[in-house]
Design an enzyme around this catalytic site. Sequence first.
Site, PDB file in Angstrom:
ATOM      1  CG  MET A 199      22.970  11.645   2.927  1.00  0.00           C
ATOM      2  SD  MET A 199      24.350  12.888   2.032  1.00  0.00           S
ATOM      3  CE  MET A 199      23.431  13.159   0.461  1.00  0.00           C
ATOM      4  CG  PHE A 253      -9.911  -9.560  11.112  1.00  0.00           C
ATOM      5  CD1 PHE A 253      -8.887 -10.052  11.275  1.00  0.00           C
ATOM      6  CD2 PHE A 253      -9.943  -9.759   9.664  1.00  0.00           C
ATOM      7  CE1 PHE A 253      -7.654 -10.288  10.701  1.00  0.00           C
ATOM      8  CE2 PHE A 253      -9.218 -10.343   8.764  1.00  0.00           C
ATOM      9  CZ  PHE A 253      -8.090 -10.498   9.268  1.00  0.00           C
ATOM     10  CD  GLN A 254      -7.565  -7.281   7.229  1.00  0.00           C
ATOM     11  OE1 GLN A 254      -8.539  -6.991   6.328  1.00  0.00           O
ATOM     12  NE2 GLN A 254      -6.313  -7.695   6.784  1.00  0.00           N
ATOM     13  CE  LYS A 310     -17.391  -6.353   3.038  1.00  0.00           C
ATOM     14  NZ  LYS A 310     -16.714  -7.982   3.734  1.00  0.00           N
ATOM     15  CD  GLU A 340      -1.853  -2.443   1.439  1.00  0.00           C
ATOM     16  OE1 GLU A 340      -0.512  -2.731   1.959  1.00  0.00           O
ATOM     17  OE2 GLU A 340      -2.628  -3.287   1.845  1.00  0.00           O
TER      18      GLU A 340
END
Lengths: 587, 171
Positions: free
Chosen positions: A484, A115-116, A165, A53
């Site tokens: 760097m 969940f999630q 949802k 993502e």
Amino acid sequence: MAPAQMTGSQMLLKALVDQGVDTIFGYPGGAVLPIYDALHQQNALRHILVRHEQAAVHAAEGYARSTGKVGVVLVTSGPGATNAVTGLTDALMDSIPVVCLTGQVPTHLIGNDAFQEADTTGITRPCTKHNYLVKAVEDLPRIVHEAFYVARSGRPGPVVVDLPKDVLQAKGACYLAPGEVKHRTYRPQVKADRTTIEAAVEMIAKAERPLIYFGGGVINSGDKASRLLTRFARDLGIPCTSTLMGLGAFPASDPLFLGMLGMHGTYEANLAMYHCDVMIAVGARFDDRVTGRLDEFAPHSRKIHIDIDPSSINKNVVVDLPIVADVGRALDALLKVWKARGHKLAPKALKAWWKQIEEWRARDCLKYTQSDGPIKPQYAIQRLYELTKDRNAYITTEVGQHQMWAAQFYKFEKPRHWMTSGGLGTMGYGFPSAVGVQIAHPDALVIDIAGEASFLMNIQELSTVAQYGLPVKVFIINNQWMGMVRQWQELLHGKRYSQTYMASLPDFVRLAEAFGAVGLKATRPDEVDDKIMEMIETPKAVIFDCQVEPEENCFPMIPSGAAHYDMLLGPEDKAVKPVSEEGMVLV
Amino acid sequence: MAPKEQPIETRTIAVLVDNEPGVLARVIGLFAGRGYNIASLTVSEVDPEQGLSRITIITSGTAQIIEQIKAQLARLVPVHRVSDLSSEGPHVERELALVKVTGRGNKRVESLRIADIFRAQVVDSSHDHFVFEMTGKSEKLDVFIDLMRPLGLVDVSRTGVVAIARGPKGL
């Protein structure tokens, strides 16, 4: 006619289409299944399946920055949203317009540790320009249109829309077209105040050592702003310097251009900044990478600051004349008033100023010596520039030494061809960003100038590149170090190279082959040109492993906490002065 | 390193916002994230029809920081207006405190006497305690609470400051 019954998901997709969206970067999951189901049943929107993502957001940033449109991201709840956080913060810091749609557990489960489930609006509040939780399907069309308006208006930025949802599945006859939605509060000031513009013109007219310092705001304002900036500088004959984000807003080949300023800016740009008497800051935000030590920053100058964001004014540096406006409009007004008043800069003073600048420029601060030995990273990027400059190439970068060398040696003539992570400094930005650029410009030459360490941070996107047959080129300046960080350890931490050596690097050529791409490798200077040409002419994705001098440092360098005149110009400058304790605490 | 040292000023800032979820978190998060001070913060809906809430913040900082705070507040998307009451002319500030004092005998009588002087109201009492309600400037509340301390102070609840500009003009 009454609007038709639609599900939340259908309204969402219709709203996207009505907003002019054609491409979404995303990754599916449980909470966004209704959206993916609706996506499957339409053809107006193209979905690009990334492999993480974070990469979806960077790809949307690349898409947005190279086109001027809003980038769109679609991710699921919980880990989908948290993985997007780095990309959102990146977009916030660099003012990139992105709308990120996140799935959420159904409204009745919010707060139950489902969940999630994650508190997405809570987590993303500080890393977005604005965010929304859609609690009812009736609110959905308005919120989506508002999100686009907020993302692209004023100082652009990322906006999250969190979509439970059950809202996506609910039905309603409540769709609104974009024109039916007007934001209640958000009205950024875009028009410049006339008297302030006149005061600016008078201040510039009296300048003897003027300097234009421009940044990414010019690019965000639109291509017209770049043209106006160029005309303004040329009409008046004023030297120009750019921030990292501004590169391309003014043609680098123009003799008025002094190169990038700041920590790894050119000698002439930094000294011009120190000595100027009137500074015209245009769409730049006086970042610490630009200013160095604040009490020695352009101490003899009167400062005009054009910015669309009032909070950028007087944040780090107090200015004499703030102009809160869209950069393009302000430049247009400045030019008109300048012409109407028939002003001209005092030729004698301007000539003396340019003579001084040319002396600084003659120092040739970017010079390096390419021997028969290992490839110098500067040489590799300079050759890449020479061999691609007539091909309208789009360049992205990762973060580190290679990024600074790219900013120094790749000369940009046009805006929107340079995509880099400036504010947040996100390693792993360049490759997914290049994916987004290539999707937006399928036939263009898109090159990610990378470091091997950064490239490994989002290397999973090789799979995305393979799936869509994207001919993205990854040009790795491979020095086997986190270069760097290694440079700072060498110069500031007594050469104690703590954890910066990249042991166990992959064989990048075989890695390319494993993903159906082409792998190239160069180890000697005399093979660089041929291999670059081979890369350009390969119609597929290429990973170019350019193995360079491992311990080359990036100069000029202003050590942290030092002033613009305290530049280190090369290795021989190393022992000039120990860095102050105040300087050591700075990043 | 830092720009020239400037004196620290205290300011009372009124912010008119859309009464939407998370708006207070945005304001508080802004102060926490950027390291600004909050001495007092109050919030309540003031216009249910328009869905507007008013937040009153007392903060402190150099003049440059105060300007930053106002600009940062103003660029929050749900913010309608930001008004620096301290710099925009005279204004009135008030705070309300509920103060619980327990005790018997002389101390109890003394607490009631002081409450009377300060024009505090008794809003709850038993043989063992009083709850006083008092409104005024914060400094006056401080003094009252300090006086109650040796007399059996057990609990204090304060609203924080609300403020409004003097004169006929609205925010």
